[in-house]
Design a protein around this motif. Sequence first.
Motif, mmCIF file in Angstrom:
data_model
loop_
_atom_site.group_PDB
_atom_site.id
_atom_site.type_symbol
_atom_site.label_atom_id
_atom_site.label_comp_id
_atom_site.label_asym_id
_atom_site.label_seq_id
_atom_site.Cartn_x
_atom_site.Cartn_y
_atom_site.Cartn_z
ATOM 1 N N TYR A 129 4.662 1.468 8.033
ATOM 2 C CA TYR A 129 4.888 2.376 6.903
ATOM 3 C C TYR A 129 6.284 2.978 6.974
ATOM 4 C CZ TYR A 129 -0.075 2.334 5.775
ATOM 5 O OH TYR A 129 -1.338 1.957 5.398
ATOM 6 N N LYS A 159 0.426 5.585 0.563
ATOM 7 C CA LYS A 159 -0.518 6.647 0.901
ATOM 8 C C LYS A 159 0.200 7.987 0.994
ATOM 9 C CE LYS A 159 -0.308 6.000 5.940
ATOM 10 N NZ LYS A 159 -1.117 5.710 7.135
ATOM 11 N N GLU A 216 0.853 -1.191 0.000
ATOM 12 C CA GLU A 216 0.000 0.000 0.000
ATOM 13 C C GLU A 216 0.887 1.238 0.000
ATOM 14 O OE1 GLU A 216 -2.474 1.818 3.569
ATOM 15 O OE2 GLU A 216 -3.451 0.024 2.766
ATOM 16 N N GLU A 219 -5.000 11.874 5.359
ATOM 17 C CA GLU A 219 -4.230 10.975 4.503
ATOM 18 C C GLU A 219 -5.115 10.446 3.389
ATOM 19 O OE1 GLU A 219 -4.213 6.720 6.691
ATOM 20 O OE2 GLU A 219 -3.039 8.267 7.697
ATOM 21 N N ARG A 220 -4.476 9.971 2.322
ATOM 22 C CA ARG A 220 -5.197 9.464 1.162
ATOM 23 C C ARG A 220 -4.384 8.343 0.532
ATOM 24 N NH1 ARG A 220 -8.187 13.143 -1.906
ATOM 25 N NH2 ARG A 220 -9.331 12.030 -3.470
ATOM 26 N N LYS A 221 -5.017 7.194 0.296
ATOM 27 C CA LYS A 221 -4.333 6.062 -0.333
ATOM 28 C C LYS A 221 -4.226 6.287 -1.839
ATOM 29 C CE LYS A 221 -5.748 2.518 2.927
ATOM 30 N NZ LYS A 221 -6.519 1.279 3.108
ATOM 31 N N LEU A 222 -3.104 5.856 -2.394
ATOM 32 C CA LEU A 222 -2.955 5.834 -3.843
ATOM 33 C C LEU A 222 -3.447 4.472 -4.326
ATOM 34 C CD1 LEU A 222 0.545 7.505 -4.367
ATOM 35 C CD2 LEU A 222 -1.723 8.543 -4.538
ATOM 36 N N THR A 223 -3.903 4.418 -5.560
ATOM 37 C CA THR A 223 -4.460 3.197 -6.141
ATOM 38 C C THR A 223 -3.361 2.355 -6.770
ATOM 39 O OG1 THR A 223 -6.512 4.364 -6.621
ATOM 40 C CG2 THR A 223 -6.134 2.316 -7.810
#
Length: 102
Positions: A93, A52, A50, A59-63
Amino acid sequence: QWTHRGASAGFPRLYSDYMERQAQLGTPTEAVLPAGRNAHFRISVPGASEVKLVYTGGERKLTASGADLFEGNFAPPEGKVTVFALFSAERRYFGMVEYDVR
């Protein structure tokens, strides 16, 4: 712990884990991003499960979009944006890249 890539002061700050894990930054490649303007984040992090973005206020996750590739669009607020990657074996992380947002 971070290092600059070469002598380019305009490049984002790269953490030592970025180098050690042989990550590759696609975009953005500027050290300073404009606040509130959409940016396309694209990074390859071998072995990450994962990735982010951690920014002022959240926070925001990347695809995941392929083998080791993570991407997404985001308009960051003023402050800092740091890219973190999760490695399942270590269960934590690691910081990869840091941007200033103004």
